[in-house]
Design an enzyme around this catalytic site. Structure first.
Site, PDB file in Angstrom:
ATOM      1  N   HIS A 127       0.819  -1.231   0.000  1.00 12.84           N
ATOM      2  CA  HIS A 127       0.000   0.000   0.000  1.00 12.84           C
ATOM      3  C   HIS A 127       0.851   1.279   0.000  1.00 12.84           C
ATOM      4  O   HIS A 127       0.333   2.363  -0.266  1.00 12.84           O
ATOM      5  CB  HIS A 127      -0.922   0.048   1.223  1.00 12.84           C
ATOM      6  CG  HIS A 127      -1.978  -1.015   1.211  1.00 12.84           C
ATOM      7  ND1 HIS A 127      -2.823  -1.213   0.143  1.00 12.84           N
ATOM      8  CD2 HIS A 127      -2.331  -1.941   2.146  1.00 12.84           C
ATOM      9  CE1 HIS A 127      -3.642  -2.224   0.410  1.00 12.84           C
ATOM     10  NE2 HIS A 127      -3.358  -2.682   1.613  1.00 12.84           N
ATOM     11  N   ASP A 164      -2.695 -10.693  -2.378  1.00  8.53           N
ATOM     12  CA  ASP A 164      -3.264 -10.150  -1.138  1.00  8.53           C
ATOM     13  C   ASP A 164      -4.704  -9.704  -1.449  1.00  8.53           C
ATOM     14  O   ASP A 164      -5.001  -9.301  -2.574  1.00  8.53           O
ATOM     15  CB  ASP A 164      -2.431  -8.946  -0.694  1.00  8.53           C
ATOM     16  CG  ASP A 164      -2.836  -8.416   0.677  1.00  8.53           C
ATOM     17  OD1 ASP A 164      -2.133  -8.733   1.651  1.00  8.53           O
ATOM     18  OD2 ASP A 164      -3.845  -7.693   0.768  1.00  8.53           O
ATOM     19  N   HIS A 166      -6.242  -7.176  -0.613  1.00 13.38           N
ATOM     20  CA  HIS A 166      -6.374  -5.730  -0.827  1.00 13.38           C
ATOM     21  C   HIS A 166      -5.566  -5.315  -2.058  1.00 13.38           C
ATOM     22  O   HIS A 166      -4.515  -5.902  -2.336  1.00 13.38           O
ATOM     23  CB  HIS A 166      -5.870  -4.970   0.405  1.00 13.38           C
ATOM     24  CG  HIS A 166      -6.583  -5.361   1.662  1.00 13.38           C
ATOM     25  ND1 HIS A 166      -6.067  -6.267   2.566  1.00 13.38           N
ATOM     26  CD2 HIS A 166      -7.800  -4.986   2.137  1.00 13.38           C
ATOM     27  CE1 HIS A 166      -6.928  -6.427   3.564  1.00 13.38           C
ATOM     28  NE2 HIS A 166      -7.994  -5.668   3.326  1.00 13.38           N
ATOM     29  N   ASP A 247      -4.786 -12.884   3.150  1.00 18.24           N
ATOM     30  CA  ASP A 247      -6.005 -12.394   3.815  1.00 18.24           C
ATOM     31  C   ASP A 247      -7.272 -12.578   2.976  1.00 18.24           C
ATOM     32  O   ASP A 247      -8.346 -12.117   3.371  1.00 18.24           O
ATOM     33  CB  ASP A 247      -5.837 -10.923   4.249  1.00 18.24           C
ATOM     34  CG  ASP A 247      -5.122 -10.070   3.229  1.00 18.24           C
ATOM     35  OD1 ASP A 247      -4.886 -10.552   2.103  1.00 18.24           O
ATOM     36  OD2 ASP A 247      -4.796  -8.910   3.550  1.00 18.24           O
TER      37      ASP A 247
HETATM   38 ZN    ZN Z   1      -4.199  -7.222   2.669  1.00 12.78          ZN
END
Ligand code: ZN
Length: 310
Positions: A127, A164, A166, A247
């Site tokens: 991120h 991931d 996200h 995740d």
């Molecule tokens: Zn994540």
């Protein structure tokens, strides 16, 4: 051939405080799972801080952002960089060691000292944007590794696969204008950070595949078969980097995708098969998210077991 496993106890010095999902226990659970006899052949490496670490970070990040992350933090204080992203006294050291570990893995895999590597680092990175830490991430470790690898002889094209749950907004931002880096991400939408629409394609080098809440392993695999794996094959990279977040597991508290460890095993095998055909099996996998400790340990074990057999 060997699989390298990078870990340093100083990754635990990044202290996110009480109740934070991205905490030290994540790595302890992974290490406990890797104590099993079948993981004995892993070549375990304790990374050292590289002399060139600041130059490596500078390949991706602005000096102002680096100054913020590397500032001295008093023992009794946490400094929030955003509501989820904290700096503790040991964070600057931990993240520089993580960058050092991943770049060392790039060197060793590129020199054929090993087939592939898994880096159990903290904090995560995908991120972090070139000028901003966010979403538990201080520096964008996978992007730094890719930028570093592109400077090595014989590496002209790099693929980053980010599974991931996200979207790796920071990685996308780092390479949106760089046709030498292919970035593909599967991620739940809507969810943090809100980027990753299929229309975000960079210079034709980015493939974003949103997942819908409740989606199962069957649907996840189909999306990879239809979209990400053919695009990866076509890109034909000289090295594959993985933003390995776990995740999207059904037990993860931060998302609602329904994968299990078998799905991570399947995906790893598919990527290994492509790597064997296009880049002599060269894969460097870097831990990102995964917040149910048991699901994380089981999924990482499945992922590494496939890397070891490649
Ligand atoms: Zn994540």
């Amino acid at each position: 051939m060997t699989t390298l496993y990078y870990y340093h106890k100083d990754f635990l010095l990044h202290d996110t405080g009480l109740g934070h999902p991205e905490n030290q226990d994540r790595l302890s659970h992974i290490n406990a799972a890797l104590d099993r006899v079948e993981f004995k052949p892993l070549k375990r490496i304790t990374p050292v801080l590289r002399q060139d670490v600041l130059g490596l970070i500078r390949l991706v990040h602005t000096q102002a952002m680096m100054d913020k992350v590397l500032q001295k933090v008093a023992k009794e204080h946490y400094i929030p960089l955003d509501p989820d992203t904290l700096l503790s006294e040991g964070s600057a050291h931990a993240v520089q060691l993580a960058v050092s570990a991943v770049c060392d893995a790039v060197d060793k895999v590129n020199d054929k000292q090993a087939n592939n590597a898994f880096c159990a680092v903290r904090p995560p990175g995908h991120h972090a944007e070139p000028d901003q830490s966010m979403g538990f991430c201080l520096f964008n470790i996978i992007s730094i590794a890719a930028s570093y690898a592109l400077k090595l002889p014989h590496i002209k094209r790099i693929a980053i696969i980010d599974f991931d749950v996200h979207h790796g907004n920071g990685t996308q931002a780092a390479f949106a204008n760089n046709a030498d880096v292919f970035y593909a991400s599967s991620h739940e939408m809507p969810n943090y950070p809100g980027t990753g629409y299929p229309s975000e394609t960079g210079v034709g080098n980015i493939v974003n595949v949103p997942l819908v809440s409740g989606e199962t392993g069957k649907q996840f695999r189909e999306k990879y078969r239809q979209q990400i794996l053919p695009a990866l094959k076509q890109f034909n990279p000289d090295l594959i980097l993985l933003s390995a977040g776990f995740d999207a597991h059904k037990d993860d508290p931060l998302a609602s995708i329904q994968l299990d460890a078998e799905d991570y095993l399947w995906l790893t095998q598919e990527i290994v098969d492509i790597a064997n055909r296009c880049c002599e099996g060269k894969i460097i996998s870097v831990l990102e998210g995964g917040y149910n400790l048991y699901a994380l340990a089981e999924s990482v074990s499945a992922h590494i077991a496939v890397l070891m057999k490649s």
